[in-house]
Write a protein that holds these residues in place. Structure first.
Motif, PDB file in Angstrom:
ATOM      1  N   TRP A  91       0.880  -1.207   0.102  1.00  0.00           N
ATOM      2  CA  TRP A  91      -0.061   0.128  -0.161  1.00  0.00           C
ATOM      3  C   TRP A  91       0.838   1.295   0.001  1.00  0.00           C
ATOM      4  CZ3 TRP A  91      -4.848   0.294  -1.219  1.00  0.00           C
ATOM      5  CH2 TRP A  91      -5.735  -0.965  -1.117  1.00  0.00           C
ATOM      6  N   VAL A  97      -1.962   5.713  -7.668  1.00  0.00           N
ATOM      7  CA  VAL A  97      -3.080   6.409  -7.805  1.00  0.00           C
ATOM      8  C   VAL A  97      -2.987   7.013  -9.011  1.00  0.00           C
ATOM      9  CG1 VAL A  97      -3.992   5.907  -5.630  1.00  0.00           C
ATOM     10  CG2 VAL A  97      -2.854   8.155  -6.216  1.00  0.00           C
ATOM     11  N   PRO A 113       0.688   7.672  -3.892  1.00  0.00           N
ATOM     12  CA  PRO A 113       0.039   8.429  -3.082  1.00  0.00           C
ATOM     13  C   PRO A 113       0.934   9.489  -2.026  1.00  0.00           C
ATOM     14  CG  PRO A 113      -0.886   6.192  -3.300  1.00  0.00           C
ATOM     15  CD  PRO A 113       0.372   6.169  -4.014  1.00  0.00           C
ATOM     16  N   LEU A 118      -0.402  10.768   1.204  1.00  0.00           N
ATOM     17  CA  LEU A 118      -1.521   9.759   1.494  1.00  0.00           C
ATOM     18  C   LEU A 118      -0.783   8.428   1.668  1.00  0.00           C
ATOM     19  CD1 LEU A 118      -4.310  10.314  -1.152  1.00  0.00           C
ATOM     20  CD2 LEU A 118      -4.758   9.981   1.235  1.00  0.00           C
ATOM     21  N   VAL A 159      -6.414   4.712   6.396  1.00  0.00           N
ATOM     22  CA  VAL A 159      -5.839   5.588   5.837  1.00  0.00           C
ATOM     23  C   VAL A 159      -5.330   6.774   6.678  1.00  0.00           C
ATOM     24  CG1 VAL A 159      -5.946   7.105   3.989  1.00  0.00           C
ATOM     25  CG2 VAL A 159      -7.126   4.843   3.757  1.00  0.00           C
ATOM     26  N   LEU A 221      -7.963   7.047  -1.699  1.00  0.00           N
ATOM     27  CA  LEU A 221      -6.944   6.180  -1.794  1.00  0.00           C
ATOM     28  C   LEU A 221      -7.555   4.783  -2.264  1.00  0.00           C
ATOM     29  CD1 LEU A 221      -3.803   5.720  -1.412  1.00  0.00           C
ATOM     30  CD2 LEU A 221      -4.470   5.011   0.952  1.00  0.00           C
TER      31      LEU A 221
END
Length: 256
Positions: A91, A97, A113, A118, A159, A221
């Protein structure tokens, strides 16, 4: 029945002990029931021992229950350290993204991100995955294990958003995606006035983009994988030059 047999030293028969006899091939009812029930008891005990042993293995080893996924990433059978590293790799390091303009989504770029603050709380999410099926008592935890053996549990990652990093990222990208305005031009060619009106440019509205991103960072996200980029027009200092062109025409016509 009593059995008597003659004694070698006496002409009279003497008694011997009482002998229990049963018919050949018959089994007492209690033993028959035991023979029928015993294999079932052994089988049930063996079946119960398997999940109990597996349950003890997971508990002692500090491993996440089977069937547990984090945003589609399997973490079953992992310890906390391994699960944290796997969640962070997927992640926070490999995931990408799209940075897209809100009013013109065709203007889009693939980005990390983390460039915009993020990310996923890998350690906290791993802890949440580890707590699934734990802490509700021995019986409840065992039932959770039995359920997990045949059912997938998908956990939504936690997140995070760092607004300072997000602002720095937007400022950096603003220089790449901004389009400067073109100023209006007024000139004379072969005795004729030529006029070209100015065109507006555009730049990133950093404040509006931050507000939109902060409203629901998890949706940006996880749900859409899109960072919305709000643009704002930038007007030229000299836009419409038609009035100046008319004045120039009049001056030329009057011979001034």
């Amino acid at each position: 029945m009593d059995i008597t047999r003659p004694s070698p030293a006496s002409p009279f028969p003497r008694k011997v002990g009482r002998v229990q006899t049963t018919q050949s091939g018959t089994v007492q009812p209690g033993r028959r029931l035991l023979r029928l029930v015993l294999p079932g008891i052994v089988l049930v005990s063996a079946l119960a021992a398997v999940p109990l042993s597996y349950f003890a293995y997971l508990q002692v080893g500090g491993l996440i229950l089977p069937g547990v996924h984090v945003g589609g990433v399997p973490v079953q059978g992992m310890g906390l350290e391994q699960a944290t590293a796997e969640i962070d790799r997927i992640w926070n390091q490999e995931y990408r993204v799209v940075l897209a303009e809100v009013e013109n989504p065709a203007h889009a770029w693939v980005v990390a991100p983390s460039e915009f603050g993020l990310g996923v709380d890998a350690a906290g999410t791993a802890q949440a995955a580890y707590r699934i099926g734990r802490g509700d008592g021995l019986l409840a935890d065992l039932l959770a294990l039995l359920t997990a053996l045949g059912q997938r549990h998908d956990l939504r990652p936690t997140v995070t958003l760092d607004l300072l990093k997000a602002q720095a990222g937007l400022e950096s990208w603003s220089a790449r995606v901004a389009i400067a305005p073109t100023e209006g031009i007024l000139g004379i060619h072969q005795g004729l006035v030529e006029a070209v009106n100015g065109q507006s440019g555009r730049s990133v509205d950093i404040g509006a983009t931050l507000s939109l991103l902060a409203a629901d960072p998890a949706a940006a996200l996880l749900d859409f994988a899109v960072i919305p980029l709000v643009m704002q027009p930038v007007a030229p200092r000299l836009g419409d030059v038609s009035a100046a062109a008319a004045q120039a025409d009049a001056m030329l016509a009057s011979g001034l």
